[in-house]
Design an enzyme around this catalytic site. Structure first.
Site, mmCIF file in Angstrom:
data_model
loop_
_atom_site.group_PDB
_atom_site.id
_atom_site.type_symbol
_atom_site.label_atom_id
_atom_site.label_comp_id
_atom_site.label_asym_id
_atom_site.label_seq_id
_atom_site.Cartn_x
_atom_site.Cartn_y
_atom_site.Cartn_z
ATOM 1 N N HIS A 54 0.820 -1.222 0.000
ATOM 2 C CA HIS A 54 0.000 0.000 0.000
ATOM 3 C C HIS A 54 0.851 1.268 0.000
ATOM 4 C CE1 HIS A 54 -3.724 1.929 -0.044
ATOM 5 N NE2 HIS A 54 -4.241 1.588 1.120
ATOM 6 N N ASP B 22 -2.194 2.286 -4.567
ATOM 7 C CA ASP B 22 -3.404 2.765 -3.895
ATOM 8 C C ASP B 22 -4.521 1.731 -4.030
ATOM 9 O OD1 ASP B 22 -2.198 5.162 -3.199
ATOM 10 O OD2 ASP B 22 -2.787 6.134 -5.066
#
Length: 502
Positions: free
Chosen positions: A473, A477
């Site tokens: 992450h 995204d």
């Protein structure tokens, strides 16, 4: 009697090298294991030691020439002038005894090159025992490293005189494994060879490797600042690299928390336990998986795919496909193609973080996880986006077989940009795969199971598979991860999209 000096094993995927430097010239006296020349491959530098004590005769391969594995480099005349070699410290007592004992026919079996970042291995199996007759290039033993198994061939025909490293023991790169007798008899002076083992305790009388000397001079290090891993404490090039790396990492990270101690076990239960040491491969798997959890901000998103379209297409063409291409049409080629298609649209999943930079890769090397008796390995299908379905199926089948046989090379498991793991072959219905660092994404496939689905307002039974995308992450995204997984789903549910590049 002349002994040939040949190019040693360079690694399973390396077939040639360039002669970089000769440290000796014709007529020079040499001792056993004294470095004669240095070879350079596209991966590593390999030093070639003298197999016997004597005088260097003809140099066949000059500096700058390219030579193949087992090519003749030079000849060494054993005995005779070898006795007149310059006096050496006590560490050279062994070579001096060889001519008198057996005419200098003792040949050392050394650990071959293990790869640029691999410095040690474990002896997993000996195929021969002392006293056995062996042919040149016949396999003597098998070594196990963090990544691959390496077979060690006999450098010469003769009799295996002595095994120096037992099964289960660890040996350094460039270390000595055994001794061969080229004349067919064990050297009479062999027991004396053990004397040098304790000699280094009184002081360092061993000459360091030439490449190590050169590197120490470049880095401003002295030999007493480097821990030697070679025979009798000899400093090798890899040892200098380790010392340089350790020095640059002076601000060491906080120590890892101590391992949780085992709960007390009763005497009755202890007698029913079996303790087995983890293989080097299993230790590496454990370390890398934990590193991935500690370093990445790992998150997993899920979806499901209707496999009806692929299964119908496969059933219709599998016979023709196998007849034309000589390989079966499986599901993996569809998944590899679908992932390449999605990676083109969502490049973050194909990138990696390097310090404060993001490295976007405009090539698609797909790792395919393969379960082996020794553990999970991930060979890489390179430039998968440029391959046909048949080429992908053949490559996966080849890599899978080599992985199960323990024959994969380091090069075949490095450089992947994205990984696919198929837990469905073992019956897994749902899982969250762990990243294969430094990659930023891994796709988990699962079991195909018939489930009731609502299609056009009606309930139908469809073959469904859950998909899981684990991603970093920090770079990917949530929108990009979901988009990637949806594109894979769309391509798999309508395989024609792959052909039309949609």
């Amino acid at each position: 009697m002349s002994t040939e000096v040949r190019v040693p094993t360079l690694g399973e995927s390396v077939t040639e090298a360039t002669v970089a430097t000769w440290f000796k010239k014709p007529g020079d006296a040499v001792a056993v294991d004294e470095m004669l020349c240095e070879l350079e491959t596209d991966k590593v530098t390999v030093e070639v030691p003298s197999p016997v004590a004597g005088t260097l005769g003809e140099i066949v391969a000059a500096e700058g020439e390219t030579v193949g594995v087992d090519a003749l480099l030079a000849t060494v005349s054993a005995g005779g002038e070898a006795a007149a070699a310059p006096a050496k410290p006590a560490a050279d007592a062994k070579p001096a005894a060889a001519p008198a004992a057996s005419g200098g026919d003792a040949i050392d079996v050394m650990v071959p090159s293990l790869g640029e970042s691999v410095t040690e291995a474990t002896v997993s199996s000996w195929f021969k025992k002392p006293g056995d007759t062996v042919a040149q290039d016949e396999m003597l033993c098998e070594l196990e490293t963090d990544k691959v198994s390496v077979e060690v061939p006999s450098p010469s025909a003769g009799v295996l005189s002595e095994i120096l490293v037992a099964e289960g023991a660890t040996v350094e790169a460039g270390g000595k494994l055994a001794v061969l007798s080229a004349s067919g008899a064990a050297p009479a002076a062999q027991p004396a060879a053990e004397a040098p083992a304790s000699a280094p305790a009184s002081g360092k009388d061993v000459e360091d490797a030439p490449s190590a000397k050169k590197l120490m001079a470049e880095k401003g290090l002295s030999s007493d600042q480097v821990q030697g891993s070679g025979r009798d404490g000899r400093v090798m090039k890899e040892d200098v690299m380790k010392a340089v790396t350790a020095a640059s990492a002076a601000p060491a990270p906080a120590p890892a928390p101590a391992q949780t101690p085992r709960a007390p076990v009763s005497a009755t239960d202890a007698g029913r336990e079996e303790r087995v040491r983890m293989t080097r491969l299993r230790q590496t798997i454990a370390r890398r998986l934990k590193d991935a959890q500690n370093a990445a901000a790992m998150l997993t998103t899920y979806n499901e795919v209707d496999m009806t379209g692929i299964m119908e297409l496969r059933n219709e063409y599998k016979t023709l496909f196998e007849k034309k291409h000589g390989t079966k049409l499986g599901f993996m080629s569809f998944f590899v193609k679908a992932c390449c298609h999605a990676l083109l649209e969502v490049p973050d999943v194909n990138a990696e973080i390097d310090g404060q930079d993001v490295v976007y890769k405009n090539y698609y090397h797909i790792g395919v996880a393969v379960g082996t008796p020794a553990g999970l390995v991930v060979p890489v299908v390179r430039d998968a986006d440029q391959m046909s379905f048949a080429e992908i199926e053949k490559k996966i089948a080849e890599l899978g077989k080599r992985g199960r046989d323990g024959k994969l090379s380091m090069a075949e498991m490095q450089g992947g940009t994205f990984t696919i793991s198929n837990g469905g072959v073992y019956g897994s219905l749902m899982s969250s795969p762990i990243l294969n660092p430094p990659q930023s994404g891994i796709l988990g496939m699962h079991k195909i199971q018939e489930r009731p689905m609502v299609i056009g307002g009606k309930i139908e039974i469809r073959p469904m598979m859950y998909l899981a995308l684990s991603y970093d992450h920090r770079i990917v995204d949530g929108k990009g991860a979901v988009t990637f997984l949806v594109r894979v789903k769309e391509a798999l549910e309508d395989p024609r999209r792959l052909l039309m590049d949609l």
